[in-house]
Design a protein around this motif. Structure first.
Motif, short mmCIF file in Angstrom:
data_model
loop_
_atom_site.label_atom_id
_atom_site.label_comp_id
_atom_site.label_asym_id
_atom_site.label_seq_id
_atom_site.Cartn_x
_atom_site.Cartn_y
_atom_site.Cartn_z
N VAL A 1 27.12 40.92 -1.15
CA VAL A 1 26.02 41.28 -2.04
C VAL A 1 25.05 40.13 -2.31
O VAL A 1 24.05 40.31 -2.98
CB VAL A 1 26.54 41.85 -3.39
N ASN A 2 25.36 38.95 -1.79
CA ASN A 2 24.49 37.78 -1.95
C ASN A 2 24.20 37.13 -0.61
O ASN A 2 24.50 35.95 -0.41
CB ASN A 2 25.13 36.76 -2.91
N PRO A 3 23.63 37.86 0.34
CA PRO A 3 23.35 37.26 1.65
C PRO A 3 22.21 36.25 1.54
O PRO A 3 21.47 36.23 0.56
CB PRO A 3 22.95 38.47 2.50
N ILE A 4 22.07 35.46 2.57
CA ILE A 4 21.02 34.45 2.60
C ILE A 4 19.64 35.11 2.65
O ILE A 4 18.70 34.68 2.00
CB ILE A 4 21.22 33.49 3.79
N THR A 5 19.51 36.19 3.42
CA THR A 5 18.24 36.91 3.50
C THR A 5 18.32 38.15 2.60
O THR A 5 19.39 38.55 2.15
CB THR A 5 17.96 37.35 4.94
N ASN A 6 17.18 38.77 2.35
CA ASN A 6 17.15 39.98 1.53
C ASN A 6 17.95 41.07 2.21
O ASN A 6 17.70 41.41 3.36
CB ASN A 6 15.70 40.43 1.30
N TRP A 7 18.88 41.64 1.53
CA TRP A 7 19.79 42.61 2.14
C TRP A 7 19.26 44.03 2.12
O TRP A 7 19.80 44.90 2.78
CB TRP A 7 21.16 42.53 1.48
N LEU A 8 18.18 44.26 1.41
CA LEU A 8 17.58 45.60 1.38
C LEU A 8 16.14 45.52 1.87
O LEU A 8 15.36 44.69 1.41
CB LEU A 8 17.60 46.16 -0.04
N SER A 9 15.80 46.42 2.78
CA SER A 9 14.41 46.47 3.25
C SER A 9 13.58 47.25 2.24
O SER A 9 14.11 47.99 1.40
CB SER A 9 14.35 47.16 4.61
N ALA A 10 12.27 47.11 2.33
CA ALA A 10 11.38 47.86 1.45
C ALA A 10 11.59 49.36 1.64
O ALA A 10 11.58 50.13 0.68
CB ALA A 10 9.93 47.48 1.72
N ARG A 11 11.82 49.77 2.87
CA ARG A 11 12.05 51.19 3.16
C ARG A 11 13.33 51.68 2.48
O ARG A 11 13.35 52.75 1.88
CB ARG A 11 12.13 51.42 4.66
N SER A 12 14.43 50.91 2.57
CA SER A 12 15.68 51.37 1.96
C SER A 12 15.58 51.38 0.43
O SER A 12 16.19 52.23 -0.23
CB SER A 12 16.86 50.52 2.42
N LEU B 1 12.75 52.03 -1.32
CA LEU B 1 11.95 53.22 -1.63
C LEU B 1 12.77 54.49 -1.43
O LEU B 1 12.72 55.41 -2.25
CB LEU B 1 10.69 53.23 -0.76
N GLN B 2 13.52 54.54 -0.33
CA GLN B 2 14.35 55.71 -0.06
C GLN B 2 15.40 55.88 -1.16
O GLN B 2 15.61 56.99 -1.65
CB GLN B 2 15.04 55.52 1.29
N GLY B 3 16.04 54.79 -1.57
CA GLY B 3 17.04 54.85 -2.63
C GLY B 3 16.46 55.32 -3.95
O GLY B 3 17.09 56.09 -4.68
N LEU B 4 15.25 54.84 -4.27
CA LEU B 4 14.60 55.28 -5.51
C LEU B 4 14.40 56.79 -5.53
O LEU B 4 14.67 57.46 -6.53
CB LEU B 4 13.26 54.57 -5.67
N TRP B 5 13.90 57.34 -4.42
CA TRP B 5 13.64 58.77 -4.37
C TRP B 5 14.91 59.60 -4.30
O TRP B 5 15.00 60.67 -4.91
CB TRP B 5 12.67 59.10 -3.24
N ILE B 6 15.93 59.12 -3.59
CA ILE B 6 17.20 59.86 -3.54
C ILE B 6 17.80 59.94 -4.93
O ILE B 6 18.25 61.00 -5.38
CB ILE B 6 18.16 59.21 -2.53
N ASN B 7 17.81 58.80 -5.65
CA ASN B 7 18.36 58.81 -7.00
C ASN B 7 17.54 59.69 -7.94
O ASN B 7 18.11 60.41 -8.77
CB ASN B 7 18.44 57.38 -7.56
#
Length: 136
Positions: A64-75, A77-83
């Protein structure tokens, strides 16, 4: 938040739900229950920083704490709408009724049976098995 509840006598401590309630196939998060027990939560509220990510062991923390961002902008946005769609199209009424029935039954067994963190209770049981925690 002031440290007074944690330094009081007796101090505020993390806890679980009573075993006699857990046998009703219910579970409560110690992270939620401590806020139910904290007298300052009512007047000051509870604030959470969603950018703080924790893990119970090394591999979980690294995940949950990777060196790079673990979530893309697409994922994101997709997660926001699914929730959002799930909130619009589902109801927790039946789940809440099951929990309330079990809580009422447990409370009626003894005058000492009282759980101030009833909003923390979920319809789940966690058990320890050789592979770690299991959910029933």
């Amino acid at each position: 938040m002031p440290a007074a509840p944690f330094t009081a006598n007796p101090p505020l401590r993390f806890r679980g739900i009573p075993d006699s309630l857990a046998t009703s196939h219910l579970e409560g998060s110690e992270c939620c229950l401590i806020h139910a027990d904290n007298p300052l939560s009512i007047q000051d509220g509870v604030y959470m920083n969603p950018l703080v990510r924790v893990g119970y062991n090394g591999p979980a923390y690294v995940a949950v704490n990777p060196i790079t961002n673990w979530l893309s902008a697409r994922s994101i946005l997709q997660g926001l709408w699914i929730n959002r769609l799930r909130r619009w199209t589902t109801t927790t009424w039946l789940k809440d009724q099951v929990i309330q029935y079990r809580m009422n039954r447990w409370t009626s067994l003894s005058p000492e049976n009282r759980e101030p963190g009833d909003f923390c209770i979920i319809n789940e049981m966690q058990v320890l098995d050789p592979q770690g925690w299991g959910h029933l």
